[in-house]
Design an enzyme around this catalytic site. Sequence first.
Site, short mmCIF file in Angstrom:
data_model
loop_
_atom_site.label_atom_id
_atom_site.label_comp_id
_atom_site.label_asym_id
_atom_site.label_seq_id
_atom_site.Cartn_x
_atom_site.Cartn_y
_atom_site.Cartn_z
N TYR A 178 0.85 -1.20 0.00
CA TYR A 178 0.00 0.00 0.00
C TYR A 178 0.89 1.26 0.00
O TYR A 178 0.68 2.19 -0.78
CB TYR A 178 -0.94 0.00 1.22
CG TYR A 178 -1.75 1.28 1.28
CD1 TYR A 178 -2.81 1.48 0.40
CD2 TYR A 178 -1.42 2.30 2.17
CE1 TYR A 178 -3.53 2.67 0.42
CE2 TYR A 178 -2.13 3.50 2.19
CZ TYR A 178 -3.18 3.66 1.31
OH TYR A 178 -3.88 4.85 1.31
N ARG A 226 1.70 8.20 13.05
CA ARG A 226 1.29 9.46 13.70
C ARG A 226 -0.23 9.67 13.66
O ARG A 226 -0.84 10.17 14.59
CB ARG A 226 2.00 10.62 12.99
CG ARG A 226 1.70 12.00 13.55
CD ARG A 226 2.06 13.08 12.55
NE ARG A 226 1.31 12.92 11.30
CZ ARG A 226 1.57 13.56 10.17
NH1 ARG A 226 2.58 14.41 10.12
NH2 ARG A 226 0.84 13.37 9.08
N ARG A 236 -11.21 4.85 9.48
CA ARG A 236 -10.34 3.98 8.68
C ARG A 236 -9.06 3.68 9.45
O ARG A 236 -8.79 4.30 10.49
CB ARG A 236 -10.01 4.62 7.34
CG ARG A 236 -9.37 5.96 7.50
CD ARG A 236 -9.18 6.63 6.17
NE ARG A 236 -8.46 7.88 6.39
CZ ARG A 236 -8.21 8.75 5.48
NH1 ARG A 236 -8.58 8.53 4.25
NH2 ARG A 236 -7.56 9.85 5.75
C1 IN0 Z 1 6.38 14.03 -1.67
C2 IN0 Z 1 7.40 13.82 -0.59
C3 IN0 Z 1 8.82 13.69 -1.10
C4 IN0 Z 1 9.65 14.76 -1.19
C5 IN0 Z 1 10.98 14.62 -1.63
C6 IN0 Z 1 11.47 13.39 -1.98
C7 IN0 Z 1 10.67 12.27 -1.90
C8 IN0 Z 1 11.14 11.00 -2.29
C9 IN0 Z 1 10.33 9.90 -2.21
C10 IN0 Z 1 9.01 10.02 -1.81
C11 IN0 Z 1 8.51 11.25 -1.42
C12 IN0 Z 1 9.31 12.39 -1.47
O1 IN0 Z 1 7.37 14.80 0.44
C13 IN0 Z 1 6.11 15.29 0.87
C14 IN0 Z 1 6.29 16.15 2.11
C15 IN0 Z 1 5.00 16.87 2.49
O2 IN0 Z 1 4.11 17.02 1.70
N1 IN0 Z 1 4.87 17.29 3.74
C16 IN0 Z 1 3.66 17.89 4.27
C17 IN0 Z 1 3.61 17.61 5.72
C18 IN0 Z 1 2.75 16.45 6.09
O3 IN0 Z 1 2.76 16.08 7.27
O4 IN0 Z 1 2.01 15.93 5.25
C19 IN0 Z 1 3.63 19.38 4.17
O5 IN0 Z 1 2.54 19.94 3.99
O6 IN0 Z 1 4.68 20.01 4.32
C20 IN0 Z 1 5.10 14.19 1.08
O7 IN0 Z 1 4.71 13.93 2.22
N2 IN0 Z 1 4.60 13.54 -0.03
C21 IN0 Z 1 5.01 13.85 -1.34
C22 IN0 Z 1 4.05 13.96 -2.35
C23 IN0 Z 1 4.42 14.34 -3.63
C24 IN0 Z 1 5.75 14.59 -3.90
CL1 IN0 Z 1 6.21 15.11 -5.48
C25 IN0 Z 1 6.74 14.46 -2.93
C26 IN0 Z 1 3.50 12.58 0.17
C27 IN0 Z 1 3.88 11.08 0.31
C28 IN0 Z 1 2.58 10.28 0.42
C29 IN0 Z 1 4.70 10.81 1.57
C30 IN0 Z 1 4.67 10.62 -0.89
#
Ligand code: IN0
Length: 447
Positions: A178, A226, A236
């Site tokens: 997942y 968390r 969920r």
């Molecule tokens: C992310 C990731 C992310 C950033 C950089 C490198 C990565 C490499 C592999 C996978 C993910 C990577 O970072 C964000 C961070 C984020 O959104 N933080 C939130 C805080 C929070 O608690 O949610 C904020 O508002 O600051 C991330 O969480 N995801 C994400 C999504 C798209 C992209 Cl392009 C990069 C989401 C997830 C599900 C963890 C992949």
Amino acid sequence: MGKLLQLLAHPTEFRAALQYFVFKKSMYPLVLDDAPESLKKCYQFLELTSRSFSAVIKELHPELRDAIMIFYLVLRALDTVEDDMTLDPKIKVPLLRTFDEKLLLKDWNFNGCGPNEKDRLVLEEFQYILIEYHKLKPEYQDIVKKITYKMGNGMADYILDEKFNTNGVETIKDFDLYCHYVAGLVGEGLSDLMVLAGFADSEVQADNYQLSESMGLFLQKTNIIRDYHEDLEDGRSFYPREVWSKYTESLPNFFNKPEERMSGVQCISELVLNALEHVPDVLTYLSLIRESTSFNFCAIPQVMAIATLAEIYNNVNVLEKNVKIRKGTTCKLILYSRTLPGVVDIFRHYVRVINQKSDVKDPNYLKIGIKLGQIEQLCETMYPTKGAIPPHVRKERQPINENILNRGTFDRSGAEVIAEEEFKTNAAISLVVFTLLALGFFMLGRL
Ligand code: IN0
């Protein structure tokens, strides 16, 4: 007011916040004054969906900034469809499966989301995202499309899976799968983008993207651990039954039955141990990023994740409410994670914090101790602490050094990089204090 008092109670975080908000300099400032309407819209969507992370994306090198911004928005759109419980599966599943094909259209949007979906605007005004998507280099478009296809189909498979719908995630293998669909694949896409741009070593794609998979899984697993209470309230759960069933008959009991709180904390420990398995890959991945804004972009979420894990570890509050790291800590982490030695120091610091919070009564106490020891050794191999006692000479878990917590091991290697800003911040603080004192004396003199 509470937040301001919190900041004042933590002077190093106050200084970091001041440094971050007052003296932050962008390497490539984003200027949108003369930009087309569609690009302005996209950056507005980005800010609406993620306040803090949008700032990190806006700091990116211009070669990748728009591509990563669009990638992020497309993934948000997909995630919003998946998340929307008001959507009929007969609409939801085909939409997820064919979402990549929408990227081929010139004009498309979707107005069927429920009113409670906070990011539904991204879907309702998807036409702006399409305009900017089509302006990206074709190679970048292909990467965004490939990941959208894989993720959309992975999400659809889960929705159709009866067992997943009724019981949540069953085994640890399901848990990893997942997380692969929602986060591991993001790592694959970002690695492809950075390698194509010449900003990362192609090693980040090796072994079927094993390192970037860990980057995504470490973030997503931390979020899942968390969000126990929030997800429970939403009806969920993503905790794998294979783990929680060792500690309780029913997952909501950790919240509903106070006598099961201790078991809940132990269940969290096992999940923290599971998440920590990804740390060596995370540090290796970060060592392969060659361009500084891309490094910050990758490093910031990871240091936030290890700080969050340290906060939620052995913390009963996670079962009752949302636990978050302080804003000031976030500023401090952002400032000190600008170099690899800085990031390694942060990991070393939080590994020690977790170690100190360990409880001998926890069934996973030994395993966690071993894992933390391995990570600390890796940190030492990457950047040895000056004057450190070698691990084999250390007899017992070391006490938390106040100095580590307050000023921090972060201070050592990040120091060269931020010395100039630190000087300016200290000067600004001195100026404020001096002005206040002068004002005070002036007022006294007038009385
Ligand atoms: C992310 C990731 C992310 C950033 C950089 C490198 C990565 C490499 C592999 C996978 C993910 C990577 O970072 C964000 C961070 C984020 O959104 N933080 C939130 C805080 C929070 O608690 O949610 C904020 O508002 O600051 C991330 O969480 N995801 C994400 C999504 C798209 C992209 Cl392009 C990069 C989401 C997830 C599900 C963890 C992949």
